[in-house]
Design a protein around this motif. Sequence first.
Motif, short mmCIF file in Angstrom:
data_model
loop_
_atom_site.label_atom_id
_atom_site.label_comp_id
_atom_site.label_asym_id
_atom_site.label_seq_id
_atom_site.Cartn_x
_atom_site.Cartn_y
_atom_site.Cartn_z
N PRO A 1 43.38 32.57 34.89
CA PRO A 1 43.21 32.07 36.26
C PRO A 1 42.86 33.17 37.25
N LEU A 2 43.37 34.38 37.01
CA LEU A 2 43.03 35.49 37.91
C LEU A 2 41.54 35.83 37.82
N LEU A 3 40.99 35.79 36.62
CA LEU A 3 39.56 36.09 36.47
C LEU A 3 38.72 35.12 37.27
N HIS A 4 39.03 33.83 37.18
CA HIS A 4 38.28 32.85 37.95
C HIS A 4 38.43 33.10 39.45
N GLN A 5 39.62 33.46 39.86
CA GLN A 5 39.88 33.67 41.28
C GLN A 5 39.15 34.89 41.80
N VAL A 6 39.24 36.00 41.07
CA VAL A 6 38.62 37.24 41.54
C VAL A 6 37.10 37.15 41.45
N ALA A 7 36.59 36.45 40.45
CA ALA A 7 35.14 36.30 40.33
C ALA A 7 34.54 35.55 41.51
N ALA A 8 35.33 34.71 42.16
CA ALA A 8 34.84 33.93 43.29
C ALA A 8 34.95 34.66 44.61
N LEU A 9 35.52 35.87 44.61
CA LEU A 9 35.67 36.62 45.86
C LEU A 9 34.33 37.17 46.33
N PRO A 10 34.19 37.34 47.63
CA PRO A 10 32.98 37.99 48.14
C PRO A 10 32.91 39.45 47.70
N ALA A 11 31.72 39.99 47.65
CA ALA A 11 31.54 41.40 47.32
C ALA A 11 32.30 42.26 48.32
N GLY A 12 32.92 43.30 47.81
CA GLY A 12 33.66 44.21 48.67
C GLY A 12 35.14 43.92 48.73
N GLU A 13 35.59 42.78 48.21
CA GLU A 13 37.01 42.44 48.26
C GLU A 13 37.81 42.99 47.08
N LEU A 14 37.13 43.44 46.04
CA LEU A 14 37.83 43.87 44.83
C LEU A 14 38.82 45.01 45.07
N PRO A 15 38.45 46.11 45.77
CA PRO A 15 39.41 47.20 45.93
C PRO A 15 40.71 46.78 46.60
N ALA A 16 40.65 45.81 47.50
CA ALA A 16 41.85 45.42 48.23
C ALA A 16 42.84 44.65 47.35
N ILE A 17 42.32 43.84 46.41
CA ILE A 17 43.23 42.99 45.63
C ILE A 17 43.50 43.54 44.22
N ALA A 18 42.75 44.55 43.81
CA ALA A 18 42.88 45.04 42.43
C ALA A 18 44.30 45.50 42.08
N PRO A 19 44.97 46.30 42.92
CA PRO A 19 46.31 46.75 42.51
C PRO A 19 47.30 45.61 42.26
N ALA A 20 47.30 44.61 43.15
CA ALA A 20 48.23 43.49 42.97
C ALA A 20 47.85 42.63 41.78
N ALA A 21 46.55 42.40 41.59
CA ALA A 21 46.12 41.61 40.44
C ALA A 21 46.45 42.32 39.14
N LEU A 22 46.25 43.63 39.10
CA LEU A 22 46.55 44.39 37.89
C LEU A 22 48.05 44.38 37.60
N ALA A 23 48.87 44.50 38.63
CA ALA A 23 50.32 44.45 38.44
C ALA A 23 50.75 43.10 37.87
N GLN A 24 50.09 42.04 38.30
CA GLN A 24 50.42 40.71 37.78
C GLN A 24 50.03 40.61 36.31
N ILE A 25 48.88 41.15 35.95
CA ILE A 25 48.44 41.12 34.55
C ILE A 25 49.34 42.00 33.68
N ASP A 26 49.89 43.05 34.24
CA ASP A 26 50.75 43.96 33.47
C ASP A 26 52.12 43.35 33.18
N ARG A 27 52.51 42.36 33.94
CA ARG A 27 53.85 41.80 33.83
C ARG A 27 54.18 41.25 32.44
N PRO A 28 53.29 40.49 31.78
CA PRO A 28 53.63 40.01 30.43
C PRO A 28 53.94 41.14 29.45
N PHE A 29 53.32 42.30 29.64
CA PHE A 29 53.56 43.41 28.72
C PHE A 29 54.93 44.04 28.98
#
Length: 232
Positions: free
Chosen positions: A153-181
């Motif tokens: 679901p994160l991939l679908h969400q981030v793929a729909a973001l406008p260009a330039g938004e990735l740096p702002a949300i990357a740390p939080a999105a990555l932390a969420q993906i790291d949680r299962p590990f």
Amino acid sequence: MSRVLLALPLLALATACAGPERTAAPAPLPVPAPAPAPTAAPRAPDGAAANLTIPTRLPDGSYATPNRSISAAAAAWHLRAAFNVAALNCNDPALAPAYNQFLKAHRSALKAAHHALTREYGDASAFDPAMTRLYNYFAQPPVMAQFCATAAPLLHQVAALPAGELPAIAPAALAQIDRPFTDFYARYDAWRADLAAWRAGDVPATPRLAYATEVFRAEPHVGGGTVTLAAR
């Protein structure tokens, strides 16, 4: 005198009719309690092997994963690696198109992140092996199901973001993906403790105290299982 002599034979006759003296039956011997059935050895969680090498647990209870304490450029590039693994390994045909959309939408931010992260490593001889380890990290079989459930679901969400938004949300999105590990590592450490207690003949105490790993990281953009994206 004759009365006394007559009473003696009657007394002897009464004694003979009384029969032999009865004695109490002996008490039954106590039956020993059956020995407790041997318990099976506790199994590693999520079908994991018994000899995994997992990241070191830090004093605050968190784990030293490849996604901990990294730069903003590394967070964006590591997120790209996670989405790549999800598109290749998760059983969801919609992820490959979403991943291609993600690459197209954030081409500039990803290019800048790649250049910055390569400079952090010094050269390709250090960067390339580190990225191989990162891909292997995201592809761990015991965590794959929970990883896919989080990354898709994160991939679908981030793929729909406008260009330039990735740096702002990357740390939080990555932390969420790291949680299962990190959750898996906590379960694996708990299993190791249970196994050691079983081998020593002790019954592991229940319930077991566990680290609430969510308190060890600040994730101001994470909420309700998705990344909260701030409008600009």
